[in-house]
Scaffold this motif. Structure first.
Motif, short mmCIF file in Angstrom:
data_model
loop_
_atom_site.label_atom_id
_atom_site.label_comp_id
_atom_site.label_asym_id
_atom_site.label_seq_id
_atom_site.Cartn_x
_atom_site.Cartn_y
_atom_site.Cartn_z
N ALA A 23 0.94 -1.31 -0.02
CA ALA A 23 -0.23 -0.01 -0.03
C ALA A 23 0.93 1.13 0.16
CB ALA A 23 -0.90 -0.07 1.26
N ASP A 24 0.38 2.21 -0.63
CA ASP A 24 0.91 3.60 -0.44
C ASP A 24 1.28 4.04 1.07
OD1 ASP A 24 0.56 3.98 -3.08
OD2 ASP A 24 -0.86 5.51 -2.83
N ARG A 25 2.29 4.68 1.44
CA ARG A 25 2.69 5.07 2.76
C ARG A 25 2.21 6.75 3.10
NH1 ARG A 25 8.50 5.12 3.29
NH2 ARG A 25 8.63 4.98 0.91
N VAL A 26 1.87 6.67 4.10
CA VAL A 26 1.19 7.96 4.56
C VAL A 26 2.07 8.52 5.69
CG1 VAL A 26 -0.86 9.44 5.30
CG2 VAL A 26 -1.25 7.49 3.46
N HIS A 27 2.60 9.75 5.62
CA HIS A 27 3.42 10.16 6.64
C HIS A 27 2.86 11.65 7.11
CE1 HIS A 27 6.70 7.44 6.10
NE2 HIS A 27 6.84 7.48 5.01
N PRO A 28 2.61 11.90 8.27
CA PRO A 28 2.16 13.20 8.60
C PRO A 28 3.31 14.31 8.33
CG PRO A 28 1.85 11.64 10.48
CD PRO A 28 2.64 11.00 9.52
N GLY A 29 2.79 15.33 7.80
CA GLY A 29 3.81 16.11 7.45
C GLY A 29 3.33 17.54 7.13
N GLY A 30 3.57 18.64 6.40
CA GLY A 30 3.52 19.84 6.44
C GLY A 30 4.63 20.78 7.17
N VAL A 239 12.92 14.05 3.33
CA VAL A 239 11.65 14.48 3.94
C VAL A 239 11.92 15.20 5.17
CG1 VAL A 239 9.13 14.10 4.23
CG2 VAL A 239 10.49 12.80 2.34
N GLY A 240 11.43 16.24 5.42
CA GLY A 240 11.52 16.86 6.82
C GLY A 240 12.91 17.57 7.57
N ALA A 241 13.74 17.31 6.49
CA ALA A 241 15.14 17.68 6.94
C ALA A 241 15.31 19.09 7.42
CB ALA A 241 16.33 17.33 6.06
N GLY A 242 14.67 20.13 6.41
CA GLY A 242 15.05 21.43 6.84
C GLY A 242 13.99 21.72 8.03
N ASP A 243 12.89 20.95 8.23
CA ASP A 243 11.90 21.48 9.33
C ASP A 243 12.70 20.96 10.57
OD1 ASP A 243 10.28 22.21 7.32
OD2 ASP A 243 9.49 20.33 7.11
N SER A 244 13.28 19.73 10.74
CA SER A 244 14.33 19.21 11.70
C SER A 244 15.25 20.24 12.26
CB SER A 244 14.56 17.90 11.38
OG SER A 244 15.34 17.61 12.60
N ALA A 279 20.70 17.32 14.00
CA ALA A 279 18.99 17.07 14.19
C ALA A 279 18.74 16.67 12.71
CB ALA A 279 18.32 18.20 14.61
N ALA A 280 19.25 17.58 11.46
CA ALA A 280 18.96 17.33 10.39
C ALA A 280 19.48 15.93 9.74
CB ALA A 280 19.26 18.29 9.38
N ALA A 281 20.62 15.54 10.32
CA ALA A 281 21.39 14.20 9.91
C ALA A 281 20.41 13.03 10.46
CB ALA A 281 22.58 14.16 10.29
N VAL A 282 19.98 13.09 11.83
CA VAL A 282 19.28 12.09 12.21
C VAL A 282 18.12 11.81 11.61
CG1 VAL A 282 17.93 11.31 14.25
CG2 VAL A 282 20.17 12.54 14.57
N THR A 283 17.24 12.91 10.91
CA THR A 283 16.14 13.10 10.11
C THR A 283 16.20 12.35 8.91
OG1 THR A 283 15.24 14.89 11.47
CG2 THR A 283 13.96 14.28 9.63
N VAL A 284 17.17 12.55 8.26
CA VAL A 284 17.48 11.89 6.97
C VAL A 284 17.95 10.70 6.87
CG1 VAL A 284 17.97 14.23 6.05
CG2 VAL A 284 19.72 12.73 6.56
N SER A 285 18.38 10.07 8.05
CA SER A 285 18.91 8.64 8.23
C SER A 285 17.59 7.81 8.05
CB SER A 285 19.57 8.68 9.53
OG SER A 285 19.09 8.65 10.76
N ARG A 286 16.42 8.18 8.41
CA ARG A 286 15.16 7.17 8.45
C ARG A 286 14.09 7.87 7.66
NH1 ARG A 286 15.25 8.17 15.04
NH2 ARG A 286 14.62 10.54 14.99
N GLY A 287 13.25 7.03 7.08
CA GLY A 287 12.12 7.41 6.23
C GLY A 287 11.07 8.24 6.84
#
Length: 312
Positions: A23-30, A239-244, A279-287
């Protein structure tokens, strides 16, 4: 120290590979929701003023935010929760196809008096809701510091000249402005990022930060320009690297008043960039957009210090 983030929630939909039975994966974002989530994960007192539909995706996003300790104030129920179909390239870089409307009409709840307000992305420049975002920011900035991240989405920005004017109005309201080099390339295609950062500084902020992906980041303050390298990391997706990065910046600067932001020295700015980059590095290391909690961020900083020889 309390934070108010004003802006959109978006369901980031990652399609299953062609021919797959998954199935498509849905991630909370914005972007604003991600910043609020990142602050919550770091243990900060944070409220998100947003819009969410009363549907399965809206409930998923709201639960995701509340689980991180974010108070969610819903300023309107659109017919469906905004969504963005995410495409990932071979290096984990993300592109988006949007289905979004932003119609916020009200402000923060009576009695809410944040110390800091963060705005950005679609919500700060998209009519009709952007008018409410700017009015609330102008009202609150008499006692609160303000940060802004344009998080440019070209497909939603409208006519270029008008979009630049809207962005610069938000920059002028801010004490801290952050952008990516991709944001600046769209806004000012013929200008170098350092030149744009200097001009933004002249509009009012005390500090301008620019992220450059694998090329690192830089901070331009009233007295100093500091450059920092990106941390080496195996990228799952961006996804979310800049926000982190933004959440970690706000966490690190918590309690710094408007005047203090203008006095940060080179060592302060170097530490700020390193913390945010970790913080950004941790975020980009996982989906998906999944920023670090306090323990994960401190562990990443210790690892970076050991690798760079800064550990004592």
């Amino acid at each position: 120290m309390s934070f108010l983030v004003i802006g959109e929630c978006v369901a980031d939909i990652v399609p299953a590979p062609a021919g797959s039975a998954a199935a498509d994966r849905v991630h909370p974002g914005g972007s604003p929701a991600n910043v609020a989530h990142g602050l919550g994960r770091l243990g900060r007192d944070v409220t998100l003023l947003t819009q969410l539909a009363d549907d399965d995706t809206g409930r998923l996003i709201e639960a995701h935010l509340r689980d991180a300790g974010v108070r969610v104030e819903v300023g309107g129920r659109p017919p469906r929760t905004p969504s963005a179909v995410v495409g990932l390239d071979a290096h984990g870089g993300a592109t988006y196809r949007f289905d979004i409307a932003w119609t916020l009409t009200g402000g923060a709840p009576a009695g809410l008096a944040p110390d800091h307000v963060h705005i950005g992305s679609i919500a700060a420049v998209t009519a009709p809701g952007a008018a409410a975002v700017l009015a609330e920011t102008e009202r609150l900035r008499a006692r609160a510091t303000v940060s802004y991240d344009p998080n440019v989405r070209p497909a939603l920005m409208g006519e270029h000249g008008a979009a630049v004017a809207r962005v610069e109005r938000c920059v002028a309201l801010s004490d801290l402005a952050k952008a990516s080099d991709e944001d600046l390339a769209w806004l000012y295609p013929d200008e170098e990022p350092h030149t744009v950062a200097a001009r933004w500084l002249g509009l009012g902020p005390a500090l301008v930060l620019v992220t450059r992906g694998a090329a690192g980041s830089f901070a331009l303050g009233r007295k100093h320009l500091v450059e920092a390298a990106a941390l080496p990391v195996a990228v799952a997706d961006t996804v979310g690297a800049g926000d982190s990065f933004m959440s970690a910046v706000l966490d690190a600067l918590a309690g710094q008043g408007r005047d203090a932001l203008g006095t940060l020295d080179a060592e302060d700015l170097d530490g700020l960039l390193r913390r945010a980059s970790a913080a950004a590095a941790v975020t980009v290391s996982r989906g998906g957009s999944w920023p670090p909690d306090r323990d994960e961020l401190e562990a990443a900083l210790r690892e970076e210090a050991l690798r760079s020889g800064r550990a004592r």
